[in-house]
Design a protein around this motif. Sequence first.
Motif, PDB file in Angstrom:
ATOM      1  N   ALA A  10      70.223 -11.890 -10.717  1.00  0.00           N
ATOM      2  CA  ALA A  10      70.585 -12.593 -11.958  1.00  0.00           C
ATOM      3  C   ALA A  10      70.293 -14.081 -11.836  1.00  0.00           C
ATOM      4  O   ALA A  10      69.819 -14.712 -12.792  1.00  0.00           O
ATOM      5  CB  ALA A  10      72.058 -12.359 -12.288  1.00  0.00           C
ATOM      6  N   ALA A  11      70.538 -14.656 -10.650  1.00  0.00           N
ATOM      7  CA  ALA A  11      70.239 -16.080 -10.452  1.00  0.00           C
ATOM      8  C   ALA A  11      68.742 -16.332 -10.528  1.00  0.00           C
ATOM      9  O   ALA A  11      68.308 -17.340 -11.100  1.00  0.00           O
ATOM     10  CB  ALA A  11      70.792 -16.555  -9.106  1.00  0.00           C
ATOM     11  N   ILE A  12      67.936 -15.424  -9.977  1.00  0.00           N
ATOM     12  CA  ILE A  12      66.473 -15.566 -10.060  1.00  0.00           C
ATOM     13  C   ILE A  12      66.036 -15.514 -11.522  1.00  0.00           C
ATOM     14  O   ILE A  12      65.185 -16.304 -11.950  1.00  0.00           O
ATOM     15  CB  ILE A  12      65.763 -14.478  -9.224  1.00  0.00           C
ATOM     16  N   GLU A  13      66.620 -14.620 -12.306  1.00  0.00           N
ATOM     17  CA  GLU A  13      66.288 -14.543 -13.733  1.00  0.00           C
ATOM     18  C   GLU A  13      66.663 -15.838 -14.457  1.00  0.00           C
ATOM     19  O   GLU A  13      65.907 -16.326 -15.301  1.00  0.00           O
ATOM     20  CB  GLU A  13      66.994 -13.349 -14.377  1.00  0.00           C
ATOM     21  N   ARG A  14      67.832 -16.385 -14.126  1.00  0.00           N
ATOM     22  CA  ARG A  14      68.244 -17.650 -14.746  1.00  0.00           C
ATOM     23  C   ARG A  14      67.319 -18.787 -14.337  1.00  0.00           C
ATOM     24  O   ARG A  14      66.999 -19.663 -15.141  1.00  0.00           O
ATOM     25  CB  ARG A  14      69.685 -17.983 -14.361  1.00  0.00           C
ATOM     26  N   LEU A  15      66.895 -18.785 -13.068  1.00  0.00           N
ATOM     27  CA  LEU A  15      65.965 -19.813 -12.600  1.00  0.00           C
ATOM     28  C   LEU A  15      64.626 -19.673 -13.304  1.00  0.00           C
ATOM     29  O   LEU A  15      64.013 -20.672 -13.695  1.00  0.00           O
ATOM     30  CB  LEU A  15      65.791 -19.724 -11.087  1.00  0.00           C
ATOM     31  N   ALA A  16      64.163 -18.446 -13.486  1.00  0.00           N
ATOM     32  CA  ALA A  16      62.882 -18.212 -14.158  1.00  0.00           C
ATOM     33  C   ALA A  16      62.930 -18.667 -15.609  1.00  0.00           C
ATOM     34  O   ALA A  16      61.933 -19.141 -16.162  1.00  0.00           O
ATOM     35  CB  ALA A  16      62.508 -16.734 -14.077  1.00  0.00           C
ATOM     36  N   ALA A  17      64.095 -18.540 -16.235  1.00  0.00           N
ATOM     37  CA  ALA A  17      64.243 -18.936 -17.640  1.00  0.00           C
ATOM     38  C   ALA A  17      64.226 -20.449 -17.826  1.00  0.00           C
ATOM     39  O   ALA A  17      64.096 -20.927 -18.959  1.00  0.00           O
ATOM     40  CB  ALA A  17      65.538 -18.354 -18.201  1.00  0.00           C
ATOM     41  N   MET A  18      64.312 -21.201 -16.740  1.00  0.00           N
ATOM     42  CA  MET A  18      64.351 -22.661 -16.853  1.00  0.00           C
ATOM     43  C   MET A  18      62.983 -23.252 -17.174  1.00  0.00           C
ATOM     44  O   MET A  18      62.891 -24.382 -17.635  1.00  0.00           O
ATOM     45  CB  MET A  18      64.927 -23.271 -15.581  1.00  0.00           C
ATOM     46  N   GLY A  19      61.904 -22.528 -16.892  1.00  0.00           N
ATOM     47  CA  GLY A  19      60.577 -22.985 -17.258  1.00  0.00           C
ATOM     48  C   GLY A  19      59.982 -24.049 -16.353  1.00  0.00           C
ATOM     49  O   GLY A  19      59.106 -24.795 -16.779  1.00  0.00           O
ATOM     50  N   ASP A  20      60.383 -24.125 -15.113  1.00  0.00           N
ATOM     51  CA  ASP A  20      59.807 -25.068 -14.158  1.00  0.00           C
ATOM     52  C   ASP A  20      58.551 -24.444 -13.568  1.00  0.00           C
ATOM     53  O   ASP A  20      58.588 -23.346 -13.027  1.00  0.00           O
ATOM     54  CB  ASP A  20      60.832 -25.378 -13.060  1.00  0.00           C
ATOM     55  N   ALA A  21      57.425 -25.130 -13.641  1.00  0.00           N
ATOM     56  CA  ALA A  21      56.141 -24.559 -13.214  1.00  0.00           C
ATOM     57  C   ALA A  21      56.116 -24.218 -11.729  1.00  0.00           C
ATOM     58  O   ALA A  21      55.654 -23.131 -11.342  1.00  0.00           O
ATOM     59  CB  ALA A  21      55.004 -25.521 -13.554  1.00  0.00           C
ATOM     60  N   ASP A  22      56.593 -25.129 -10.886  1.00  0.00           N
ATOM     61  CA  ASP A  22      56.610 -24.861  -9.447  1.00  0.00           C
ATOM     62  C   ASP A  22      57.501 -23.657  -9.125  1.00  0.00           C
ATOM     63  O   ASP A  22      57.140 -22.795  -8.321  1.00  0.00           O
ATOM     64  CB  ASP A  22      57.111 -26.080  -8.667  1.00  0.00           C
ATOM     65  N   LEU A  23      58.653 -23.631  -9.753  1.00  0.00           N
ATOM     66  CA  LEU A  23      59.588 -22.534  -9.510  1.00  0.00           C
ATOM     67  C   LEU A  23      59.028 -21.215 -10.027  1.00  0.00           C
ATOM     68  O   LEU A  23      59.138 -20.187  -9.370  1.00  0.00           O
ATOM     69  CB  LEU A  23      60.935 -22.843 -10.170  1.00  0.00           C
ATOM     70  N   ASP A  24      58.394 -21.255 -11.195  1.00  0.00           N
ATOM     71  CA  ASP A  24      57.805 -20.029 -11.742  1.00  0.00           C
ATOM     72  C   ASP A  24      56.736 -19.468 -10.818  1.00  0.00           C
ATOM     73  O   ASP A  24      56.632 -18.252 -10.642  1.00  0.00           O
ATOM     74  CB  ASP A  24      57.218 -20.291 -13.129  1.00  0.00           C
ATOM     75  N   ALA A  25      55.944 -20.333 -10.201  1.00  0.00           N
ATOM     76  CA  ALA A  25      54.914 -19.871  -9.267  1.00  0.00           C
ATOM     77  C   ALA A  25      55.549 -19.214  -8.049  1.00  0.00           C
ATOM     78  O   ALA A  25      55.102 -18.147  -7.596  1.00  0.00           O
ATOM     79  CB  ALA A  25      54.029 -21.040  -8.841  1.00  0.00           C
ATOM     80  N   ARG A  26      56.594 -19.814  -7.520  1.00  0.00           N
ATOM     81  CA  ARG A  26      57.272 -19.227  -6.358  1.00  0.00           C
ATOM     82  C   ARG A  26      57.948 -17.917  -6.716  1.00  0.00           C
ATOM     83  O   ARG A  26      57.955 -16.974  -5.921  1.00  0.00           O
ATOM     84  CB  ARG A  26      58.289 -20.216  -5.789  1.00  0.00           C
ATOM     85  N   ILE A  27      58.501 -17.815  -7.918  1.00  0.00           N
ATOM     86  CA  ILE A  27      59.138 -16.567  -8.345  1.00  0.00           C
ATOM     87  C   ILE A  27      58.085 -15.473  -8.515  1.00  0.00           C
ATOM     88  O   ILE A  27      58.325 -14.309  -8.175  1.00  0.00           O
ATOM     89  CB  ILE A  27      59.968 -16.780  -9.624  1.00  0.00           C
ATOM     90  N   ALA A  28      56.903 -15.841  -9.008  1.00  0.00           N
ATOM     91  CA  ALA A  28      55.817 -14.859  -9.116  1.00  0.00           C
ATOM     92  C   ALA A  28      55.425 -14.345  -7.728  1.00  0.00           C
ATOM     93  O   ALA A  28      55.182 -13.146  -7.554  1.00  0.00           O
ATOM     94  CB  ALA A  28      54.613 -15.481  -9.815  1.00  0.00           C
ATOM     95  N   PHE A  29      55.364 -15.230  -6.744  1.00  0.00           N
ATOM     96  CA  PHE A  29      55.093 -14.794  -5.371  1.00  0.00           C
ATOM     97  C   PHE A  29      56.197 -13.855  -4.882  1.00  0.00           C
ATOM     98  O   PHE A  29      55.921 -12.869  -4.205  1.00  0.00           O
ATOM     99  CB  PHE A  29      54.998 -15.985  -4.409  1.00  0.00           C
ATOM    100  N   LEU A  30      57.430 -14.183  -5.223  1.00  0.00           N
ATOM    101  CA  LEU A  30      58.566 -13.373  -4.788  1.00  0.00           C
ATOM    102  C   LEU A  30      58.468 -11.957  -5.351  1.00  0.00           C
ATOM    103  O   LEU A  30      58.724 -10.981  -4.637  1.00  0.00           O
ATOM    104  CB  LEU A  30      59.878 -14.027  -5.225  1.00  0.00           C
ATOM    105  N   GLU A  31      58.091 -11.838  -6.601  1.00  0.00           N
ATOM    106  CA  GLU A  31      58.016 -10.522  -7.231  1.00  0.00           C
ATOM    107  C   GLU A  31      56.952  -9.642  -6.587  1.00  0.00           C
ATOM    108  O   GLU A  31      57.116  -8.422  -6.519  1.00  0.00           O
ATOM    109  CB  GLU A  31      57.757 -10.675  -8.726  1.00  0.00           C
ATOM    110  N   ASP A  32      55.875 -10.248  -6.096  1.00  0.00           N
ATOM    111  CA  ASP A  32      54.782  -9.476  -5.501  1.00  0.00           C
ATOM    112  C   ASP A  32      54.948  -9.244  -4.009  1.00  0.00           C
ATOM    113  O   ASP A  32      54.301  -8.363  -3.451  1.00  0.00           O
ATOM    114  CB  ASP A  32      53.447 -10.191  -5.744  1.00  0.00           C
ATOM    115  N   ALA A  33      55.781 -10.011  -3.344  1.00  0.00           N
ATOM    116  CA  ALA A  33      55.906  -9.947  -1.890  1.00  0.00           C
ATOM    117  C   ALA A  33      56.658  -8.693  -1.448  1.00  0.00           C
ATOM    118  O   ALA A  33      57.649  -8.308  -2.055  1.00  0.00           O
ATOM    119  CB  ALA A  33      56.609 -11.185  -1.360  1.00  0.00           C
ATOM    120  N   VAL A  34      56.163  -8.086  -0.376  1.00  0.00           N
ATOM    121  CA  VAL A  34      56.818  -6.897   0.164  1.00  0.00           C
ATOM    122  C   VAL A  34      57.717  -7.238   1.354  1.00  0.00           C
ATOM    123  O   VAL A  34      58.495  -6.403   1.796  1.00  0.00           O
ATOM    124  CB  VAL A  34      55.786  -5.822   0.574  1.00  0.00           C
TER     125      VAL A  34
END
Length: 167
Positions: A122-146
């Motif tokens: 839920a915290a990751i979703e809230r962070l993603a909703a903030m619209g920070d470009a650097d954070l969004d890129a790191r969250i995209a990496f997180l979603e794909d990482a195994v």
Amino acid sequence: MAALLPVLALLAVLAVVERVGQYGWTPNRLAAATGSALLSLYGAAYLAAVLRRANWSHRIRRTNALLALVVLGAAALWTSPVFNPQRMAAQSQWERFASGSVGADALDLWTIGREWGRPGEAAIERLAAMGDADLDARIAFLEDAVSRYAFEAEALPATAAQMLATI
């Protein structure tokens, strides 16, 4: 020795306060805070028993029985839904980023999103909703990482590129 316990308790409390001030709350730091608070109770009780001198060992035995119940209460609280360390830690990390006290690169997104259960997600979703470009890129990496290694290896080139751009 009973008179020295408050000194150790104070050092434990100061260490936790310092670490939380630097990096915010995590479930491990909440456990350390709980432990140092309990240690402080024991230290204060032991010091009071020793300072009253007469029959101090009896007072320590009585205090041990009472504080054992306090420890059981703390353990029960930790296992109840009332005290959810993952939720508290995720909220703390989100607040640190939202307030601007830390940047996207300072957040341990792997731990928040993959190790703290639903509150972390839920915290990751809230962070993603903030619209920070650097954070969004790191969250995209997180979603794909195994794995943590894959996440950190994927995020490394972006961080290295940012460091080179500042030179």
